[in-house]
Enzyme design. Sequence first.
Site, PDB file in Angstrom:
ATOM      1  N   SER A 108       0.837  -1.201   0.000  1.00 60.11           N
ATOM      2  CA  SER A 108       0.000   0.000   0.000  1.00 60.11           C
ATOM      3  C   SER A 108       0.877   1.258   0.000  1.00 60.11           C
ATOM      4  O   SER A 108       1.663   1.459  -0.913  1.00 60.11           O
ATOM      5  CB  SER A 108      -0.966  -0.038   1.189  1.00 60.11           C
ATOM      6  OG  SER A 108      -1.918   1.005   1.101  1.00 60.11           O
ATOM      7  N   HIS A 155      -8.334   1.456  -0.815  1.00 55.68           N
ATOM      8  CA  HIS A 155      -8.337   0.416  -1.845  1.00 55.68           C
ATOM      9  C   HIS A 155      -9.765  -0.008  -2.208  1.00 55.68           C
ATOM     10  O   HIS A 155     -10.073  -1.201  -2.322  1.00 55.68           O
ATOM     11  CB  HIS A 155      -7.492  -0.777  -1.409  1.00 55.68           C
ATOM     12  CG  HIS A 155      -6.086  -0.410  -1.060  1.00 55.68           C
ATOM     13  ND1 HIS A 155      -5.195   0.053  -1.994  1.00 55.68           N
ATOM     14  CD2 HIS A 155      -5.431  -0.377   0.127  1.00 55.68           C
ATOM     15  CE1 HIS A 155      -4.046   0.328  -1.402  1.00 55.68           C
ATOM     16  NE2 HIS A 155      -4.169   0.086  -0.118  1.00 55.68           N
TER      17      HIS A 155
END
Length: 321
Positions: free
Chosen positions: A98, A207
């Site tokens: 991430s 996300h």
Amino acid sequence: MTKVAFVFPGQGSQSVGMGRTLAAVSPAAAAVFAEADDALGESISKLAWEGPGDVLDRTENAQPALLATSLAVLAALRERWTSEGIEGPDPAFDAGHSMGQYSAMVAAGVLRLGDGVRLVRERGRLMQTSGAGRAGRMAAIIGLDDDLLPELVERASAHGVFGLANRNSPGQVVVSGEQSAVEAAVVLARELGARRAIELPVSVAAHSPLMAEAAEGMRAVLAGVRFDDPTTTLLANRDARPLTTGEAARGELVEHLTAGVDWIRAVETMTASGVGEFIEIGPGRVLTGLIKRIAPDADAVATDAPNSPEGLAVPGAEVPV
């Protein structure tokens, strides 16, 4: 010969005090923190070292603090390897989870440190405001059979925007979306046999499609930043495809805001290419634990050593710094 990969953690690995003792003994680490402070025009190092924790945990603060700490750790490792005459590893991959993608890109020479901390500060701000008016949430689902994930997604999606955010390790996924859908998913996951299903203490749906505004905002910001080709192979978060050009890296930082992080596939891709040792560069040992579950035959080591006087474990050295 066994290959090595450097892996960089994302938001959630931050803690008050990270990097403080390291900067006190490592000029290289101290220089990284000073450069990050200069780039932001404020002392992100003081916030990382002294808190308060609730301010550090804000997305727009946690991300630059994590990036600075991870790169300070890497600088200290290289400093130590050089001073002891140790041939430090030349990684085959720099892989970020991430937000850790930004740390990986600085390590791989794609981004400059100053650009990196400024970008993740803006990323955090945009994530916090993206999807305004549509409350976002995330939840961890543990122990649910992978074959049941499509059913979970289909049924939870009936309650709002919903999807898989992270495949972290076998039996552990994170879901993300609108609050109503995530709350429904927690109940459904338990009904389907999950050992645990818990909402996470976050206020953004990372996300997920709720990050579309943040993705478009970052697209505009990234267009004005220089991206060089990586010196080490990077991997896309969504599908672990290799990122070998600066333009591919730029696109990844837009795409991964709305797409999921398939960490299982990333680790499997690296082991399939011959990686046998993973070194977690940054605070905590979250990725080390995940990798041990994904690839139990590989060596996974954390550089964070809270019980050593300076908080750093140095692979290849006799003792911690």
